[in-house]
Design a protein around this motif. Structure first.
Motif, PDB file in Angstrom:
ATOM      1  N   THR A 238       4.388   8.663  -6.630  1.00 49.25           N
ATOM      2  CA  THR A 238       2.812   9.238  -6.366  1.00 49.25           C
ATOM      3  C   THR A 238       2.246  10.023  -6.949  1.00 49.25           C
ATOM      4  OG1 THR A 238       2.963   7.983  -3.640  1.00 49.25           O
ATOM      5  CG2 THR A 238       1.701  10.445  -4.347  1.00 49.25           C
ATOM      6  N   GLY A 239       0.722  10.270  -7.038  1.00 50.53           N
ATOM      7  CA  GLY A 239       0.333  10.987  -7.860  1.00 50.53           C
ATOM      8  C   GLY A 239      -0.518  10.843  -8.627  1.00 50.53           C
ATOM      9  N   ARG A 240      -1.056  12.117  -9.633  1.00 52.14           N
ATOM     10  CA  ARG A 240      -1.971  11.570 -10.856  1.00 52.14           C
ATOM     11  C   ARG A 240      -1.612  11.067 -11.636  1.00 52.14           C
ATOM     12  NH1 ARG A 240      -6.856  14.905 -10.971  1.00 52.14           N
ATOM     13  NH2 ARG A 240      -6.223  15.889  -9.072  1.00 52.14           N
ATOM     14  N   TYR A 241      -2.498  10.013 -12.286  1.00 55.05           N
ATOM     15  CA  TYR A 241      -2.381   9.776 -14.107  1.00 55.05           C
ATOM     16  C   TYR A 241      -3.483  10.039 -14.137  1.00 55.05           C
ATOM     17  CZ  TYR A 241       1.690   6.977 -11.608  1.00 55.05           C
ATOM     18  OH  TYR A 241       2.685   6.791 -11.312  1.00 55.05           O
ATOM     19  N   THR A 242      -3.227  10.080 -15.477  1.00 58.01           N
ATOM     20  CA  THR A 242      -4.189  10.297 -16.502  1.00 58.01           C
ATOM     21  C   THR A 242      -4.220   9.699 -18.225  1.00 58.01           C
ATOM     22  OG1 THR A 242      -3.931  12.280 -15.699  1.00 58.01           O
ATOM     23  CG2 THR A 242      -5.838  12.125 -17.895  1.00 58.01           C
ATOM     24  N   CYS A 243      -5.288   8.823 -18.067  1.00 55.17           N
ATOM     25  CA  CYS A 243      -5.275   8.122 -19.791  1.00 55.17           C
ATOM     26  C   CYS A 243      -6.348   8.467 -20.391  1.00 55.17           C
ATOM     27  CB  CYS A 243      -5.790   6.293 -19.303  1.00 55.17           C
ATOM     28  SG  CYS A 243      -5.716   5.426 -20.897  1.00 55.17           S
TER      29      CYS A 243
END
Length: 371
Positions: free
Chosen positions: A250-255
């Motif tokens: 779970t958490g923040r995904y950055t592309c």
């Protein structure tokens, strides 16, 4: 009163072609003689003399009463015609309408108008519109419009003017280096299309996809960096494959997507987006016991079927077991049978039931989620 104009080299001038003389042979006062050029040439450079003779009207036998000679140095210069290229205030990004304007500042009284021409290093101007030359005061303009601007338009553009007066031909040019920017790519972070939340213990994919504006019509390279909450990265593929996914994911995904081109007049660009995913606890399996026999009378055959339904894409296989009374003659059927991707069953079989088989039968399903 008589006047005589003498040009460079001592030549006596007369009205002829582009040179005209007015006045100069009368008795009016004040006296004036005008030497006029319809157009000046460099060969007109030099010293000009105006000789004035006064003859008494009552004594014509007197040849000259007085003589006055004045000189004037004429220096014919090339007219200053500064040229420049004005670029649009809009950023030169592919996909937008963009314009370059060639401007020439002419001098007052210029007889002939300079002719402006656009050219570029490609040798052609395909996909580009050249407007009409127009004059605004002393400023002469010729627009060059890109509708829309493509990355292939990057390069050098030259505006050249030619000023021809019939005797003299002047030309000058100005060059503008046009660098085209790639528009920021659109980026989307999404989960696989299973149509359900991210449950722990399931095999799931998180993907970063991007799209580049179609006006980018030169070869380019896209570098993708997909970062998860724990700092782990996925390069080039832009995908996280979880087998299985867990609550710790779970958490923040950055592309971040960076677009670059080998074209020297194409400017690269990067863009990024972020999305937060929550991994939910695995729902409990659904357990159901069904009786397939037609009669529960002593001596009859009986099958109790335990059907277990689990979440789709579950990595672990549920362990199904039976709890039965101590005196039961039921036989636990071997391993469970997978009816579909998320449904399993296991049976308790009786060849001939009797009163000692009576009691409570319990089906248990245990799922062990790997870390």
């Amino acid at each position: 009163v008589e006047s005589t104009w003498t040009g460079p080299g001592g030549a006596v001038l007369s009205s002829d072609g582009r040179v005209s003389i007015s006045g100069g042979n009368d008795s009016t006062s004040p006296y004036m003689s005008v030497l006029m050029f319809s157009e000046l040439y460099p060969e007109d450079n030099g010293t000009y003399y105006c000789s004035v003779a006064v003859r008494p009207t009552d004594s014509p036998q007197i040849t000259t009463q007085s003589m006055v000679v004045k000189d004037f140095d004429l220096n014919v210069m090339r007219p200053p015609l500064p040229i420049g290229i004005v670029e649009d205030q809009t950023p030169a990004n592919a996909g937008v309408e963009y314009q370059l304007v060639c401007e020439v500042e002419a001098v007052e009284g210029l007889v002939y108008t300079p002719q402006l021409v656009w050219s570029n290093a490609h040798g052609d101007l395909d996909g580009v519109t050249i407007g009409s030359q127009e004059s605004m005061g002393n400023t002469i303009k010729l627009p060059l419009t890109f509708t829309p601007l493509n990355t292939s338009h990057g390069g050098s553009y030259t505006c050249t003017y030619t000023w021809s007066s019939g005797y003299m031909n002047y030309s000058n040019s100005s060059t503008h280096m046009l660098s085209v920017g790639i528009p920021p790519p659109s980026i989307t972070i999404s989960a696989d299309g299973l149509g359900m939340p991210l449950y722990q213990g399931t095999a799931r994919n998180l993907t970063c996809s991007h799209a580049v504006d179609p006006s980018v019509d030169t070869s380019y390279t896209a570098d993708v960096i997909f970062t998860g909450p724990s700092g782990n990265e996925s390069h080039s593929t832009g995908r996280f494959n979880f087998f299985p996914i867990n609550t710790t994911d779970t958490g923040r995904y950055t592309c971040i997507v960076s677009i670059t081109s080998e074209h020297r007049f194409v400017n690269g660009i990067s863009n990024s987006t972020t999305r937060i995913f929550s991994v939910e606890a695995l729902p409990l399996p659904t357990v159901k016991i069904s009786d397939t026999s037609e009669s529960n009378q002593p001596g009859a055959q009986l099958h109790l079927v335990c059907t277990v339904t689990v979440t789709k894409a579950l990595v672990a296989t549920p362990n199904i077991s039976w709890n039965s009374p101590s005196g039961s003659s039921g036989r636990d059927e071997m391993e469970g049978v997978m009816a579909s991707s998320n449904v399993m069953s296991r049976s308790m079989a009786f060849t001939s039931i009797n009163t000692s088989d009576a009691g409570v039968y319990q089906c248990n399903a245990v799922i062990s989620i790997p870390e």
